[in-house]
Design a protein around this motif. Sequence first.
Motif, mmCIF file in Angstrom:
data_model
loop_
_atom_site.group_PDB
_atom_site.id
_atom_site.type_symbol
_atom_site.label_atom_id
_atom_site.label_comp_id
_atom_site.label_asym_id
_atom_site.label_seq_id
_atom_site.Cartn_x
_atom_site.Cartn_y
_atom_site.Cartn_z
ATOM 1 N N LYS A 117 3.889 10.152 -14.489
ATOM 2 C CA LYS A 117 3.764 8.932 -15.294
ATOM 3 C C LYS A 117 5.112 8.264 -15.518
ATOM 4 C CE LYS A 117 2.558 9.509 -19.565
ATOM 5 N NZ LYS A 117 1.740 9.813 -20.768
ATOM 6 N N ASP A 118 6.185 9.053 -15.701
ATOM 7 C CA ASP A 118 7.509 8.493 -15.985
ATOM 8 C C ASP A 118 8.186 7.919 -14.743
ATOM 9 O OD1 ASP A 118 7.179 9.314 -18.609
ATOM 10 O OD2 ASP A 118 8.100 11.278 -18.245
ATOM 11 N N GLU A 119 7.696 8.278 -13.554
ATOM 12 C CA GLU A 119 8.350 7.854 -12.311
ATOM 13 C C GLU A 119 7.652 6.674 -11.636
ATOM 14 O OE1 GLU A 119 8.078 11.522 -10.223
ATOM 15 O OE2 GLU A 119 10.034 12.247 -10.892
ATOM 16 N N ILE A 120 6.563 6.188 -12.209
ATOM 17 C CA ILE A 120 5.808 5.087 -11.601
ATOM 18 C C ILE A 120 6.645 3.805 -11.623
ATOM 19 C CG2 ILE A 120 3.787 3.583 -11.878
ATOM 20 C CD1 ILE A 120 2.275 6.025 -12.919
ATOM 21 N N ASP A 121 6.753 3.152 -10.458
ATOM 22 C CA ASP A 121 7.513 1.910 -10.316
ATOM 23 C C ASP A 121 6.534 0.747 -10.193
ATOM 24 O OD1 ASP A 121 9.162 -0.186 -9.720
ATOM 25 O OD2 ASP A 121 10.050 0.707 -7.918
ATOM 26 N N LEU A 122 6.519 -0.136 -11.198
ATOM 27 C CA LEU A 122 5.605 -1.278 -11.190
ATOM 28 C C LEU A 122 6.319 -2.599 -10.877
ATOM 29 C CD1 LEU A 122 3.383 -0.420 -14.286
ATOM 30 C CD2 LEU A 122 2.876 -0.032 -11.874
ATOM 31 N N GLU A 123 7.646 -2.583 -10.921
ATOM 32 C CA GLU A 123 8.399 -3.816 -10.637
ATOM 33 C C GLU A 123 8.273 -4.211 -9.161
ATOM 34 O OE1 GLU A 123 9.967 -6.176 -12.416
ATOM 35 O OE2 GLU A 123 8.969 -5.113 -14.056
ATOM 36 N N LYS A 124 8.413 -3.242 -8.256
ATOM 37 C CA LYS A 124 8.320 -3.544 -6.824
ATOM 38 C C LYS A 124 6.937 -4.090 -6.454
ATOM 39 C CE LYS A 124 12.456 -2.470 -5.429
ATOM 40 N NZ LYS A 124 12.788 -1.111 -5.002
ATOM 41 N N PRO A 125 5.827 -3.481 -6.931
ATOM 42 C CA PRO A 125 4.506 -4.065 -6.646
ATOM 43 C C PRO A 125 4.367 -5.505 -7.156
ATOM 44 C CG PRO A 125 4.241 -1.818 -7.392
ATOM 45 C CD PRO A 125 5.686 -2.154 -7.566
ATOM 46 N N ARG A 126 4.980 -5.806 -8.321
ATOM 47 C CA ARG A 126 4.930 -7.183 -8.837
ATOM 48 C C ARG A 126 5.657 -8.135 -7.895
ATOM 49 N NH1 ARG A 126 6.030 -4.702 -14.037
ATOM 50 N NH2 ARG A 126 4.177 -4.768 -15.349
ATOM 51 N N GLU A 127 6.824 -7.713 -7.432
ATOM 52 C CA GLU A 127 7.604 -8.548 -6.509
ATOM 53 C C GLU A 127 6.834 -8.780 -5.207
ATOM 54 O OE1 GLU A 127 11.331 -6.613 -5.933
ATOM 55 O OE2 GLU A 127 11.876 -6.681 -8.062
ATOM 56 N N ILE A 128 6.219 -7.710 -4.701
ATOM 57 C CA ILE A 128 5.472 -7.826 -3.444
ATOM 58 C C ILE A 128 4.273 -8.755 -3.616
ATOM 59 C CG2 ILE A 128 4.087 -6.556 -1.749
ATOM 60 C CD1 ILE A 128 5.897 -4.112 -2.371
ATOM 61 N N GLU A 129 3.547 -8.613 -4.730
ATOM 62 C CA GLU A 129 2.396 -9.471 -4.986
ATOM 63 C C GLU A 129 2.824 -10.937 -5.070
ATOM 64 O OE1 GLU A 129 -1.500 -10.846 -6.093
ATOM 65 O OE2 GLU A 129 -0.641 -9.271 -4.838
ATOM 66 N N ILE A 144 0.834 -1.205 0.000
ATOM 67 C CA ILE A 144 0.000 0.000 0.000
ATOM 68 C C ILE A 144 0.869 1.256 0.000
ATOM 69 C CG2 ILE A 144 -0.262 0.155 2.515
ATOM 70 C CD1 ILE A 144 -3.010 0.845 -0.111
ATOM 71 N N SER A 145 2.064 1.183 0.596
ATOM 72 C CA SER A 145 2.982 2.326 0.583
ATOM 73 C C SER A 145 3.480 2.598 -0.835
ATOM 74 C CB SER A 145 4.171 2.064 1.514
ATOM 75 O OG SER A 145 3.736 2.003 2.861
ATOM 76 N N PHE A 146 3.778 1.525 -1.594
ATOM 77 C CA PHE A 146 4.218 1.698 -2.979
ATOM 78 C C PHE A 146 3.084 2.243 -3.852
ATOM 79 C CE2 PHE A 146 8.122 -0.778 -2.271
ATOM 80 C CZ PHE A 146 8.992 -0.064 -3.074
ATOM 81 N N LEU A 147 1.852 1.810 -3.576
ATOM 82 C CA LEU A 147 0.713 2.350 -4.328
ATOM 83 C C LEU A 147 0.576 3.845 -4.080
ATOM 84 C CD1 LEU A 147 -1.807 2.108 -6.090
ATOM 85 C CD2 LEU A 147 -3.094 1.430 -4.056
ATOM 86 N N TYR A 148 0.695 4.252 -2.827
ATOM 87 C CA TYR A 148 0.603 5.674 -2.476
ATOM 88 C C TYR A 148 1.713 6.453 -3.188
ATOM 89 C CZ TYR A 148 -0.322 9.784 0.397
ATOM 90 O OH TYR A 148 -0.651 11.041 0.821
ATOM 91 N N THR A 150 -3.213 -0.718 -12.845
ATOM 92 C CA THR A 150 -4.100 0.193 -13.567
ATOM 93 C C THR A 150 -3.348 1.445 -14.021
ATOM 94 O OG1 THR A 150 -6.014 -0.581 -12.299
ATOM 95 C CG2 THR A 150 -6.241 1.530 -13.411
ATOM 96 N N LEU A 151 -2.362 1.863 -13.236
ATOM 97 C CA LEU A 151 -1.582 3.058 -13.571
ATOM 98 C C LEU A 151 -0.729 2.865 -14.816
ATOM 99 C CD1 LEU A 151 -0.438 4.048 -9.972
ATOM 100 C CD2 LEU A 151 -2.083 5.269 -11.390
ATOM 101 N N SER A 152 -0.494 1.605 -15.191
ATOM 102 C CA SER A 152 0.346 1.339 -16.367
ATOM 103 C C SER A 152 -0.437 1.418 -17.666
ATOM 104 C CB SER A 152 0.981 -0.054 -16.250
ATOM 105 O OG SER A 152 -0.018 -1.062 -16.330
#
Length: 546
Positions: free
Chosen positions: A479-491, A468-472, A542-544
């Motif tokens: 848009k260019d700074e969104i990190d989606l790799e860490k949420p994938r690892e956490i999931e 939830i901290s990474f989502l926040y 969804t942000l991607s």
Amino acid sequence: MHILLIILQALGAIALFIYAMKMVSDNLQAISGEGFQHTINNLTRNNFTTFLTGTVFTTSIQSSSAASIFVLSFVNAGFINLRKAFGLIIGANVGTTLTLWLILVGLQFQLLYIALPLLIVAVPLYVSYQRNRRLIGETMIGFTMIFFALYFLKTFLPDIADFHFIQDLLNSQSSWLYARYLLFIVIGLLLTLVVHFSSASIAISVLLVTKGLPLELAAMMILGANIGTTFTAQLASFVGNKSTRIVANFHTCFNVFSALLFFFLVPFIISFLQQYIANSHILLITFDTIINVVTAIIALLFLNPISEYFEKKQIKTQESKRLDKMNFLLAAFGHNANLYLNEATKNILRLAAISRRTIQILGRMITESDEGKFKILKQRVLHLENESDQVEEEITSFLMKIYNLEINESKAIRINQLLVICHHLESISDIAIKMTAIHNKRRNSNSFITPNLRAHMSLMQQELNLAISFLYQNLSSSKDEIDLEKPREIEHRINQQYKLAEADLIKTIEKDKLATLSALYYKELIQNYELIGDHIYKANMTLSKN
């Protein structure tokens, strides 16, 4: 009947002028507004560059009111601090005088003759399927309408000389001189409230001089118009936070100070300018330029101490975490969907913060043994769920109203993204209520969970806190700074931890170390933890989708 017809034609010309100004402003905002937002911090490195940015930007979108709304939006979203906001507002006041010089060109030269040829270029652009070309075409059509409106205004505004009682009243040298000055300040203010553009009301004031209005009274109307232009910012501040109200109040105080500073000096300045400038149009716009530039210089000298005072005052009186209800005021941000989306994104962050607090409370429920403290935690989850429902309803209603504005494909995608994220965040609160009820039943039935199983649940809790901290963080990023790799690892880790917890649960049951009821409660808890993880992950993904 003849007089009535002339009045109606003059009012129609004014209406055309207002519409044309708004058309030009709205389209220029749509072309330049978003790019300006992305580069604003690079353009506001010091007070002077901030002032110049406000001046140039206001000239480019042809409206100081619109520029002030952009500034309020940036402050509200946390993009700029108060010092930069004040500097941009000061620059906006000077920028509106440059707009007047452009209007003067239309008054001095017969630009009506190029209006129709300009349409030859504008109309093909307007019917283009490419958005920016269409906006440029609309802007050019707006300028042709301004040329027509200025011609009609010069033609149909009635001469004051035709109304002898008005002429006698305006030119009488009575003891009511300053009362008359105040009256025309109020007239200029009210005219700006009606037409919504100070440059439009000032242009009308300038044209009235050619119809017999004394120069001093026209100058007073200009002072009133400068005050009236701050009304839009005041209205917009109602949908913003405390910082936006501070900036809106600064804008009003700044323009009121300008009017007070020059109120008694107007006759002397006008008399001085008449020695060098014969043309009344040029004289009045020069007067407006002088008062705005002089006031801007004074304000820039004291900008740092003024901004420091308000920033310190803001720190001492911190706002509560609970923000005011969202209000969709169309008059506040006009038809600029980007500014409304900033407001919606800010409140999505507010909803994400509620979800984060809710998840943290769920973690405390795992190990809390005191009955009184557990009841407090239960009440907090219920309170946060109610707040989440209310915020989700406000955001959804707000976003749906943005659809009524003219939006491009990227804005429509952004609205859909926010709606989906909003749904996922609100679902977390609903699941938290279920988990609270399960914890409550587990406690009432004295159901025991082994330390090993509790450890699995605590590890899932830690991963959810991180997710939830990474989502926040992603919601707060560009848009260019969104990190989606860490949420994938956490999931992935949450899913792995869920499988380990489930396998360990089966082994514990097989060894007869856990009662059936306890096993059911535990199974439901880890399932709901995994479900919360899915909602957070889907919100991030969804942000991607661009």
